[in-house]
Design a protein around this motif. Structure first.
Motif, PDB file in Angstrom:
ATOM      1  N   PHE A   1       0.926  -1.205   0.066  1.00 36.30           N
ATOM      2  CA  PHE A   1       0.095  -0.009   0.047  1.00 36.30           C
ATOM      3  C   PHE A   1       0.871   1.204  -0.216  1.00 36.30           C
ATOM      4  N   GLY A   2       0.356   2.297  -0.605  1.00 34.80           N
ATOM      5  CA  GLY A   2       1.292   3.514  -0.986  1.00 34.80           C
ATOM      6  C   GLY A   2       0.730   4.610  -1.657  1.00 34.80           C
ATOM      7  N   ASP A   3       1.391   5.598  -1.862  1.00 34.38           N
ATOM      8  CA  ASP A   3       0.956   6.946  -2.378  1.00 34.38           C
ATOM      9  C   ASP A   3       1.446   6.881  -3.829  1.00 34.38           C
ATOM     10  N   TRP A   4       0.572   7.236  -4.779  1.00 36.12           N
ATOM     11  CA  TRP A   4       0.914   7.550  -6.383  1.00 36.12           C
ATOM     12  C   TRP A   4       0.900   9.054  -6.680  1.00 36.12           C
ATOM     13  N   TYR A   5       1.935   9.426  -7.148  1.00 42.07           N
ATOM     14  CA  TYR A   5       2.153  10.654  -7.649  1.00 42.07           C
ATOM     15  C   TYR A   5       1.986  10.728  -8.922  1.00 42.07           C
ATOM     16  N   ARG A   6       1.135  11.223  -9.651  1.00 39.72           N
ATOM     17  CA  ARG A   6       0.757  11.431 -11.012  1.00 39.72           C
ATOM     18  C   ARG A   6       1.885  12.368 -11.828  1.00 39.72           C
ATOM     19  N   CYS A   8       4.876  12.898 -11.400  1.00 43.42           N
ATOM     20  CA  CYS A   8       6.128  12.125 -11.734  1.00 43.42           C
ATOM     21  C   CYS A   8       6.023  10.757 -12.060  1.00 43.42           C
ATOM     22  N   SER A   9       4.782  10.236 -11.759  1.00 42.85           N
ATOM     23  CA  SER A   9       4.549   8.575 -11.940  1.00 42.85           C
ATOM     24  C   SER A   9       5.542   7.938 -10.959  1.00 42.85           C
ATOM     25  N   HIS A  10       5.640   8.306  -9.636  1.00 43.99           N
ATOM     26  CA  HIS A  10       6.163   7.484  -8.833  1.00 43.99           C
ATOM     27  C   HIS A  10       5.374   6.769  -7.675  1.00 43.99           C
ATOM     28  N   PHE A  11       5.746   5.795  -7.259  1.00 41.10           N
ATOM     29  CA  PHE A  11       4.862   5.085  -6.041  1.00 41.10           C
ATOM     30  C   PHE A  11       5.802   5.039  -5.041  1.00 41.10           C
ATOM     31  N   LYS A  12       5.251   5.668  -3.752  1.00 41.84           N
ATOM     32  CA  LYS A  12       6.056   5.631  -2.574  1.00 41.84           C
ATOM     33  C   LYS A  12       5.176   4.653  -1.558  1.00 41.84           C
ATOM     34  N   PRO A  13       5.786   3.272  -1.463  1.00 43.85           N
ATOM     35  CA  PRO A  13       4.974   2.657  -0.142  1.00 43.85           C
ATOM     36  C   PRO A  13       5.103   3.206   0.777  1.00 43.85           C
ATOM     37  N   SER A  14       3.724   2.808   1.647  1.00 42.49           N
ATOM     38  CA  SER A  14       3.533   3.200   3.112  1.00 42.49           C
ATOM     39  C   SER A  14       3.890   2.074   3.960  1.00 42.49           C
ATOM     40  N   HIS A  58      -1.906  14.648  -7.723  1.00 43.69           N
ATOM     41  CA  HIS A  58      -1.998  14.961  -9.063  1.00 43.69           C
ATOM     42  C   HIS A  58      -0.649  16.247  -9.162  1.00 43.69           C
ATOM     43  N   GLN A  59       0.359  15.822  -8.569  1.00 43.15           N
ATOM     44  CA  GLN A  59       1.579  16.737  -8.399  1.00 43.15           C
ATOM     45  C   GLN A  59       2.941  15.629  -8.250  1.00 43.15           C
ATOM     46  N   ALA A  60       3.871  16.119  -8.365  1.00 40.43           N
ATOM     47  CA  ALA A  60       5.089  15.267  -8.264  1.00 40.43           C
ATOM     48  C   ALA A  60       5.592  15.248  -6.961  1.00 40.43           C
ATOM     49  N   CYS A  61       6.168  14.273  -6.641  1.00 37.37           N
ATOM     50  CA  CYS A  61       6.398  14.002  -5.234  1.00 37.37           C
ATOM     51  C   CYS A  61       7.775  14.903  -4.719  1.00 37.37           C
ATOM     52  N   GLU A  62       7.873  14.948  -3.323  1.00 35.61           N
ATOM     53  CA  GLU A  62       8.551  16.030  -2.850  1.00 35.61           C
ATOM     54  C   GLU A  62      10.150  15.777  -3.342  1.00 35.61           C
ATOM     55  N   GLU A  63      10.577  14.654  -3.731  1.00 38.27           N
ATOM     56  CA  GLU A  63      12.092  14.646  -4.170  1.00 38.27           C
ATOM     57  C   GLU A  63      12.157  15.094  -5.518  1.00 38.27           C
TER      58      GLU A  63
END
Length: 66
Positions: A1-6, A8-14, A58-63
């Motif tokens: 389970f995690g967060d999807w950032y559209r 930048c198309s990154h998946f950050k697992p929680s 709907h934005q890029a991740c912090e990195e």
């Protein structure tokens, strides 16, 4: 389970759910469809975790924004 950032198309697992996805390949040791029964067949072992989107942004991740 995690967060999807559209953005930048990154998946950050929680956290890890423990679920695995079967690739369905006949040349994968971890697949139910694996055709070889010998332990030393030489096929690669592909392992994919099940990814479930908990939150979508709907934005890029912090990195990527920095």
């Amino acid at each position: 389970f995690g967060d999807w950032y559209r953005g930048c198309s990154h998946f950050k697992p929680s956290y890890y759910s423990g679920g695995k996805v079967d690739c369905g390949s006949t040349t994968c040791k971890n697949s139910i469809s694996h055709t070889h029964k010998a332990l030393n067949c030489g096929c690669s072992a592909i392992s994919e975790d099940e990814r479930r989107i908990q939150s979508m942004f709907h934005q890029a991740c912090e990195e990527c924004r920095s």
